[in-house]
Write a protein that holds these residues in place. Structure first.
Motif, PDB file in Angstrom:
ATOM      1  N   ILE A 150       0.885  -1.166   0.000  1.00  0.00           N
ATOM      2  CA  ILE A 150       0.000   0.000   0.000  1.00  0.00           C
ATOM      3  C   ILE A 150       0.924   1.217   0.000  1.00  0.00           C
ATOM      4  CG2 ILE A 150      -1.758   1.300   1.276  1.00  0.00           C
ATOM      5  CD1 ILE A 150      -2.543  -1.427   2.600  1.00  0.00           C
ATOM      6  N   GLY A 151       0.827   2.010  -1.057  1.00  0.00           N
ATOM      7  CA  GLY A 151       1.741   3.137  -1.200  1.00  0.00           C
ATOM      8  C   GLY A 151       1.311   4.331  -0.373  1.00  0.00           C
ATOM      9  N   GLY A 152       2.200   5.313  -0.290  1.00  0.00           N
ATOM     10  CA  GLY A 152       1.862   6.583   0.345  1.00  0.00           C
ATOM     11  C   GLY A 152       2.110   6.597   1.837  1.00  0.00           C
ATOM     12  N   ASN A 153       1.657   7.691   2.424  1.00  0.00           N
ATOM     13  CA  ASN A 153       1.874   7.958   3.836  1.00  0.00           C
ATOM     14  C   ASN A 153       0.801   7.247   4.672  1.00  0.00           C
ATOM     15  OD1 ASN A 153       1.101   9.792   6.227  1.00  0.00           O
ATOM     16  ND2 ASN A 153       3.201  10.385   5.694  1.00  0.00           N
ATOM     17  N   ILE A 154       1.220   6.612   5.758  1.00  0.00           N
ATOM     18  CA  ILE A 154       0.255   5.827   6.550  1.00  0.00           C
ATOM     19  C   ILE A 154      -0.878   6.704   7.093  1.00  0.00           C
ATOM     20  CG2 ILE A 154       1.542   5.909   8.734  1.00  0.00           C
ATOM     21  CD1 ILE A 154       0.710   2.848   9.034  1.00  0.00           C
ATOM     22  N   GLN A 155      -0.547   7.948   7.414  1.00  0.00           N
ATOM     23  CA  GLN A 155      -1.566   8.871   7.925  1.00  0.00           C
ATOM     24  C   GLN A 155      -2.676   9.109   6.891  1.00  0.00           C
ATOM     25  OE1 GLN A 155      -0.986   9.879  11.269  1.00  0.00           O
ATOM     26  NE2 GLN A 155      -3.171   9.987  10.847  1.00  0.00           N
ATOM     27  N   ASN A 156      -2.234   9.267   5.610  1.00  0.00           N
ATOM     28  CA  ASN A 156      -3.226   9.477   4.544  1.00  0.00           C
ATOM     29  C   ASN A 156      -4.063   8.233   4.324  1.00  0.00           C
ATOM     30  OD1 ASN A 156      -2.146  11.999   4.192  1.00  0.00           O
ATOM     31  ND2 ASN A 156      -0.827  11.397   2.478  1.00  0.00           N
ATOM     32  N   VAL A 157      -3.428   7.061   4.486  1.00  0.00           N
ATOM     33  CA  VAL A 157      -4.166   5.800   4.318  1.00  0.00           C
ATOM     34  C   VAL A 157      -5.209   5.669   5.435  1.00  0.00           C
ATOM     35  CG1 VAL A 157      -3.944   3.276   4.296  1.00  0.00           C
ATOM     36  CG2 VAL A 157      -2.277   4.682   3.088  1.00  0.00           C
ATOM     37  N   VAL A 158      -4.825   6.026   6.665  1.00  0.00           N
ATOM     38  CA  VAL A 158      -5.769   5.983   7.791  1.00  0.00           C
ATOM     39  C   VAL A 158      -6.963   6.901   7.500  1.00  0.00           C
ATOM     40  CG1 VAL A 158      -6.079   6.657  10.223  1.00  0.00           C
ATOM     41  CG2 VAL A 158      -4.091   5.288   9.552  1.00  0.00           C
ATOM     42  N   GLU A 159      -6.675   8.114   7.032  1.00  0.00           N
ATOM     43  CA  GLU A 159      -7.761   9.071   6.736  1.00  0.00           C
ATOM     44  C   GLU A 159      -8.656   8.566   5.608  1.00  0.00           C
ATOM     45  OE1 GLU A 159      -5.131  12.950   7.880  1.00  0.00           O
ATOM     46  OE2 GLU A 159      -6.502  13.139   6.169  1.00  0.00           O
ATOM     47  N   SER A 160      -8.028   7.987   4.583  1.00  0.00           N
ATOM     48  CA  SER A 160      -8.790   7.513   3.441  1.00  0.00           C
ATOM     49  C   SER A 160      -9.662   6.307   3.815  1.00  0.00           C
ATOM     50  CB  SER A 160      -7.793   7.184   2.326  1.00  0.00           C
ATOM     51  OG  SER A 160      -8.380   6.412   1.356  1.00  0.00           O
ATOM     52  N   TYR A 161      -9.128   5.382   4.611  1.00  0.00           N
ATOM     53  CA  TYR A 161      -9.918   4.227   5.072  1.00  0.00           C
ATOM     54  C   TYR A 161     -11.070   4.705   5.973  1.00  0.00           C
ATOM     55  CZ  TYR A 161      -6.683   0.533   3.428  1.00  0.00           C
ATOM     56  OH  TYR A 161      -5.933  -0.341   2.672  1.00  0.00           O
ATOM     57  N   ALA A 162     -10.787   5.713   6.802  1.00  0.00           N
ATOM     58  CA  ALA A 162     -11.836   6.260   7.674  1.00  0.00           C
ATOM     59  C   ALA A 162     -12.951   6.868   6.814  1.00  0.00           C
ATOM     60  CB  ALA A 162     -11.250   7.302   8.623  1.00  0.00           C
ATOM     61  N   ALA A 163     -12.561   7.577   5.747  1.00  0.00           N
ATOM     62  CA  ALA A 163     -13.561   8.175   4.853  1.00  0.00           C
ATOM     63  C   ALA A 163     -14.393   7.091   4.161  1.00  0.00           C
ATOM     64  CB  ALA A 163     -12.874   9.067   3.825  1.00  0.00           C
ATOM     65  N   ASN A 164     -13.753   5.974   3.765  1.00  0.00           N
ATOM     66  CA  ASN A 164     -14.496   4.849   3.167  1.00  0.00           C
ATOM     67  C   ASN A 164     -15.502   4.272   4.164  1.00  0.00           C
ATOM     68  OD1 ASN A 164     -13.032   5.002   0.838  1.00  0.00           O
ATOM     69  ND2 ASN A 164     -11.751   3.221   1.252  1.00  0.00           N
ATOM     70  N   ALA A 165     -15.047   4.153   5.414  1.00  0.00           N
ATOM     71  CA  ALA A 165     -15.927   3.609   6.462  1.00  0.00           C
ATOM     72  C   ALA A 165     -17.136   4.522   6.643  1.00  0.00           C
ATOM     73  CB  ALA A 165     -15.160   3.465   7.775  1.00  0.00           C
ATOM     74  N   LYS A 166     -16.870   5.823   6.637  1.00  0.00           N
ATOM     75  CA  LYS A 166     -17.973   6.777   6.808  1.00  0.00           C
ATOM     76  C   LYS A 166     -18.944   6.694   5.626  1.00  0.00           C
ATOM     77  CE  LYS A 166     -19.428  11.361   7.695  1.00  0.00           C
ATOM     78  NZ  LYS A 166     -19.317  12.761   7.312  1.00  0.00           N
ATOM     79  N   ALA A 167     -18.379   6.652   4.416  1.00  0.00           N
ATOM     80  CA  ALA A 167     -19.220   6.586   3.214  1.00  0.00           C
ATOM     81  C   ALA A 167     -20.037   5.292   3.178  1.00  0.00           C
ATOM     82  CB  ALA A 167     -18.346   6.696   1.966  1.00  0.00           C
ATOM     83  N   SER A 168     -19.541   4.241   3.822  1.00  0.00           N
ATOM     84  CA  SER A 168     -20.261   2.970   3.861  1.00  0.00           C
ATOM     85  C   SER A 168     -21.327   2.943   4.949  1.00  0.00           C
ATOM     86  CB  SER A 168     -19.274   1.813   4.101  1.00  0.00           C
ATOM     87  OG  SER A 168     -18.301   1.798   3.090  1.00  0.00           O
ATOM     88  N   GLY A 169     -21.376   4.002   5.752  1.00  0.00           N
ATOM     89  CA  GLY A 169     -22.421   4.097   6.779  1.00  0.00           C
ATOM     90  C   GLY A 169     -21.987   3.686   8.167  1.00  0.00           C
ATOM     91  N   LEU A 170     -20.668   3.409   8.348  1.00  0.00           N
ATOM     92  CA  LEU A 170     -20.193   3.021   9.675  1.00  0.00           C
ATOM     93  C   LEU A 170     -20.215   4.217  10.623  1.00  0.00           C
ATOM     94  CD1 LEU A 170     -19.286   0.479   8.066  1.00  0.00           C
ATOM     95  CD2 LEU A 170     -17.390   0.316   9.673  1.00  0.00           C
ATOM     96  N   ASN A 171     -20.108   3.907  11.914  1.00  0.00           N
ATOM     97  CA  ASN A 171     -20.234   4.964  12.917  1.00  0.00           C
ATOM     98  C   ASN A 171     -18.920   5.617  13.309  1.00  0.00           C
ATOM     99  OD1 ASN A 171     -22.436   2.596  13.941  1.00  0.00           O
ATOM    100  ND2 ASN A 171     -23.200   4.636  13.521  1.00  0.00           N
ATOM    101  N   GLY A 172     -17.785   4.937  13.037  1.00  0.00           N
ATOM    102  CA  GLY A 172     -16.523   5.544  13.443  1.00  0.00           C
ATOM    103  C   GLY A 172     -15.358   4.605  13.246  1.00  0.00           C
ATOM    104  N   VAL A 173     -14.220   4.975  13.825  1.00  0.00           N
ATOM    105  CA  VAL A 173     -13.005   4.161  13.708  1.00  0.00           C
ATOM    106  C   VAL A 173     -12.290   4.036  15.058  1.00  0.00           C
ATOM    107  CG1 VAL A 173     -12.431   4.613  11.281  1.00  0.00           C
ATOM    108  CG2 VAL A 173     -11.636   6.202  13.033  1.00  0.00           C
TER     109      VAL A 173
END
Ligand code: C5P
Length: 235
Positions: free
Chosen positions: A135-158
């Protein structure tokens, strides 16, 4: 969804007897309890029913990650146990996260359980993520991007470090929950945690739930230690 802002006590005990013995110390206020893989796989689903019947809310920390159909059906069964909060790996993708929510709704006996995503495990380093997981890039950006996917999928948080909670809130909005372990007092043992925060600082940074294990479970007086954490976190 469960009430916001609370202290979750991580019951990282080897068996049911030790766990119940610990929980019986709490006679007035029954803490929100986290049950992890060790206890769940050792004792089976009855451990959830038992603790639930004693009046505790339960965060079942099993971090599901499988094909959407399997996760949906597994979540349906976890919901039937009456868990209040549970989790999965955001790496399973949006279809899996949406299926998980559907399963929780199908199995809910009352309110649907709060569903939380793990973004990157804190044991995953930047180097391991790039070189081993590819998984390329900065781990912080990956955390933010995965969190955004979780939110878009309707999850409540991380689940995240208290030190990341502000970034997650900035990326996903104040209503997106942050559940944060790594809580310590300057006068206590750090143990194997490396980046730690006090309960009061976690509250300031924006944690909604703090997960606290050894500062409470290994304390001489766990009820007093829990009371201190609760007071400092909730203010
Ligand atoms: O004893 P301690 O307060 O360190 O316990 C923290 C709890 O939170 C443990 O159950 C641990 O597995 C969990 N956890 C963590 N860090 C993560 C995710 C979960 O410490 N990134």
């Amino acid at each position: 969804m469960s009430q916001h802002k609370d202290v979750i006590v991580a019951c990282d005990f080897a068996d049911k007897a030790t766990t119940i013995n610990f929980l019986e110390k709490f006679t007035t206020h029954k803490p929100f309890v986290k049950i992890g893989m060790e206890l769940f796989y050792g004792e089976g689903p009855d451990i959830v029913r038992e603790i639930k019947s004693r009046g505790h809310k339960i965060f079942l920390d099993l971090k599901l990650h499988d094909i959407p159909n399997t996760v949906q059906r597994a979540m349906r069964n976890l919901a039937r146990l009456g868990v209040d909060m549970t989790n999965l790996h955001a790496a399973g993708g949006s279809a899996m996260m949406q299926a998980a929510l559907q399963g929780l709704e199908e199995g809910a006996t009352g309110q649907r359980a709060t569903l939380i995503a793990v973004t990157q495990l804190t044991s995953t380093s930047q180097e391991m993520m790039n070189k081993e997981l590819l998984i390329g890039g900065n781990i912080q950006n990956v955390v933010e991007s995965y969190a955004a996917n979780a939110k878009a999928s309707g999850l409540n948080g991380v689940v995240c470090s208290p030190l990341e909670a502000g970034l997650v809130k900035a990326a996903c909005g104040a209503g997106f929950l942050t559940i944060t372990p790594g809580i310590r007092y300057p006068d206590g043992e750090i143990g194997d945690q490396s980046r730690v925060t006090t309960p009061a600082d976690a509250a300031k940074i924006g944690s909604d739930y703090i997960v606290v294990g050894r500062p409470i479970t290994a304390a001489e007086d766990p009820v007093a230690a829990y009371g201190r954490v609760l007071k400092d976190f909730l203010g």
